[in-house]
Every structure is written in C-alpha cells, then in structure tokens.
Scaffold this active site. Structure first.
Site, PDB file in Angstrom:
ATOM      1  N   ASP A   2     -27.541  27.931 -33.393  1.00 56.30           N
ATOM      2  CA  ASP A   2     -27.499  28.447 -34.776  1.00 56.30           C
ATOM      3  C   ASP A   2     -27.765  27.409 -35.869  1.00 56.30           C
ATOM      4  O   ASP A   2     -27.108  27.441 -36.929  1.00 56.30           O
ATOM      5  CB  ASP A   2     -26.144  29.132 -35.046  1.00 56.30           C
ATOM      6  CG  ASP A   2     -25.882  30.299 -34.110  1.00 56.30           C
ATOM      7  OD1 ASP A   2     -26.737  30.586 -33.261  1.00 56.30           O
ATOM      8  OD2 ASP A   2     -24.800  30.906 -34.220  1.00 56.30           O
TER       9      ASP A   2
ATOM     10  N   LYS B  53     -28.743  36.457 -31.264  1.00 59.71           N
ATOM     11  CA  LYS B  53     -27.441  36.953 -30.821  1.00 59.71           C
ATOM     12  C   LYS B  53     -26.714  37.633 -31.969  1.00 59.71           C
ATOM     13  O   LYS B  53     -26.727  37.141 -33.096  1.00 59.71           O
ATOM     14  CB  LYS B  53     -26.615  35.796 -30.241  1.00 59.71           C
ATOM     15  CG  LYS B  53     -26.317  34.668 -31.215  1.00 59.71           C
ATOM     16  CD  LYS B  53     -25.717  33.485 -30.481  1.00 59.71           C
ATOM     17  CE  LYS B  53     -25.265  32.382 -31.405  1.00 59.71           C
ATOM     18  NZ  LYS B  53     -24.175  32.707 -32.301  1.00 59.71           N
TER      19      LYS B  53
ATOM     20  N   CYS C 106     -19.285  29.170 -33.320  1.00 62.12           N
ATOM     21  CA  CYS C 106     -20.299  29.591 -32.343  1.00 62.12           C
ATOM     22  C   CYS C 106     -20.475  28.600 -31.199  1.00 62.12           C
ATOM     23  O   CYS C 106     -20.772  29.013 -30.072  1.00 62.12           O
ATOM     24  CB  CYS C 106     -21.617  29.862 -33.048  1.00 62.12           C
ATOM     25  SG  CYS C 106     -21.514  31.332 -34.104  1.00 62.12           S
TER      26      CYS C 106
HETATM   27  N1  TIU Z   1     -22.879  30.027 -35.931  1.00 63.16           N
HETATM   28  C1  TIU Z   1     -21.612  30.127 -36.332  1.00 63.16           C
HETATM   29  O1  TIU Z   1     -20.806  29.243 -36.086  1.00 63.16           O
HETATM   30  N2  TIU Z   1     -21.282  31.239 -37.111  1.00 63.16           N
HETATM   31  C2  TIU Z   1     -20.302  31.217 -38.077  1.00 63.16           C
HETATM   32  O2  TIU Z   1     -20.044  32.237 -38.705  1.00 63.16           O
HETATM   33  N3  TIU Z   1     -19.651  30.040 -38.278  1.00 63.16           N
HETATM   34  C3  TIU Z   1     -18.729  29.770 -39.214  1.00 63.16           C
HETATM   35  O3  TIU Z   1     -18.137  28.672 -39.175  1.00 63.16           O
HETATM   36  N4  TIU Z   1     -18.460  30.639 -40.152  1.00 63.16           N
END
Ligand code: TIU
Length: 223
Positions: free
Chosen positions: A26, A131, A164
């Site tokens: 991500d 995802k 994530c």
């Molecule tokens: N990719 C991921 O970690 N999604 C989140 O929403 N992370 C946050 O720390 N909010």
C-alpha cells in the site's frame, strides 16, 4: 546458490531467494500524500516518506536478482459494492471513502490517489494486488499466486506498520509463510505504534515473524 542467512530479530533467518517474494504494502499516494485517505483520517502523512527510499533499495535488489515482486493497493470499486458499510460510514461524510478529494475520490480504484507513489511504481510483469481490506490475503489471489511460485518466505515492507503490514503478516504467518519485516521500509503515522508493532512481530520467539533493517538484509544477501 540462492540460500542466505539473514541476521534478524529474534534470530537468524535462513532464506532461499528463489522461494522468496518481496511484497510492498500500500505505498499509495492516498496514504503518503496530502489530500488522501491517510490525511482524511487526521494523520500527518509526511511521517510515511521515510519508508520510500529503503523500499526502493530493496526493490532494486529484488528486480536485479529476479526475485518475485508483488505490490498491493488498498481500495474499492467506484460503486463501493466491495466496501463494507461499517468501513465507509466512519468520520465526516466529506472525508469518507468515496468522497471527492484533491487526488480524486478517496481510496477508489482508478483515481490518482490510489496509485502507488512514482518512486515505487510497478514494472510490467510485477503483480499488483488490489485488496478491499487491510490484509493482502483477504478476498485476493495472493495466496494462490505465492503457492504457484512455491514461495515460502516473504520480505514485507510498506505502510502502515501496525495496520496493513501487520494484518498481512498475521495472515501470512497463519498460512505458513515466513515473514521478514524490513523495519525501516515500513512506517506509521504513530512512531510509537511502528516501534511496538515491530516488537510484537519478533517477540515470543518470533510469534509473527522476523524483523531486520533493509541494510542488514541487503548486506547479508551481498555476502
Ligand atoms: N494500508 C493501510 O495501512 N491502511 C490504513 O488504513 N492504515 C492506517 O494506518 N490508517
């Protein structure tokens, strides 16, 4: 020879690079740049920038050595049909998933904010896993793709450490993969969560996996 011993917490991890994938979680503009999902949640997104360069160095090594490289993106269909209402209906309506922002609709596939940051842009042939959740295994083809390549070990990087990255490492650990988390190639909006998140992985004899710095990994692989 594709087997290497990597000094890590809680102990040395022996890896076969042919059976190792580098997965970058991500590293999207929505999390790293102002005006995206991370900022909509009230975070200082500049805290995540430190992970880009370590990710880039590991990515360069992986590409040069022919390792399997996988990118993931968190996001949803434009009609939000894959977004649970319980996930969408949080925060102020104008800052929710699907709302319009400066990088397009927040956390929506196809919008500018959903893209991976340019420094880490996927190359042709590198799988990109879209995802709908925090974990990269939930409702995706990741496990199938790893099994088809006989992958045993994952080098894991990306954002955010305790969300994530952690969710994916926990999912991978339960599926039998060895996970080595690259400590400086991950980042969090909360430095203390980053530190504790890494400690949680390696604690109790490596209850979720192993942790090492990108430099330590690259030095071991160059040996
Ligand atoms: N990719 C991921 O970690 N999604 C989140 O929403 N992370 C946050 O720390 N909010």
């Amino acid at each position: 020879m594709s087997r290497f011993d990597i000094p890590a917490e809680p102990d040395t991890l022996s890896v076969d690079l042919v059976r190792t994938a580098f997965i970058i979680i991500d590293m999207q503009r929505d999390f790293l740049e102002p005006g995206g999902f991370g900022a909509a949640l009230g975070n200082d997104v500049s805290l995540l920038a430190a992970a880009i360069e370590p990710c880039r160095r590991m990515l360069a090594f992986a590409r040069a050595g022919g390792m399997m490289v996988i990118h993931t993106r968190e996001g949803h269909r434009p009609d939000l049909s894959d977004a649970p209402p319980a996930k969408v209906e949080r925060g102020e309506p104008e800052k929710r998933i699907g709302a319009a922002g400066p990088m397009g609709r927040i956390l929506i596939r196809g919008e500018a904010g959903h893209d991976i940051v340019p420094e880490l842009a996927p190359q042709p042939g590198e799988p990109v896993i879209d995802k709908p959740g925090k974990g990269a295994f939930y409702q995706t083809e990741l496990d199938l793709m790893l099994r088809n390549r006989r992958i045993e070990t994952l080098f894991v990087a990306g954002v955010t450490t305790e969300v994530c990255v952690h969710t994916t490492v926990r999912e991978a650990n339960d599926r039998g993969y060895r996970c080595l988390v690259l400590s400086d190639a991950c980042a969090s909006y909360f430095p203390e969560f980053h530190e504790v998140g890494l400690r949680m992985i390696a604690a109790q004899g490596g209850i979720f996996g192993w942790v090492a710095s990108t430099d330590a990994v690259l030095a071991a692989l160059a040996a």
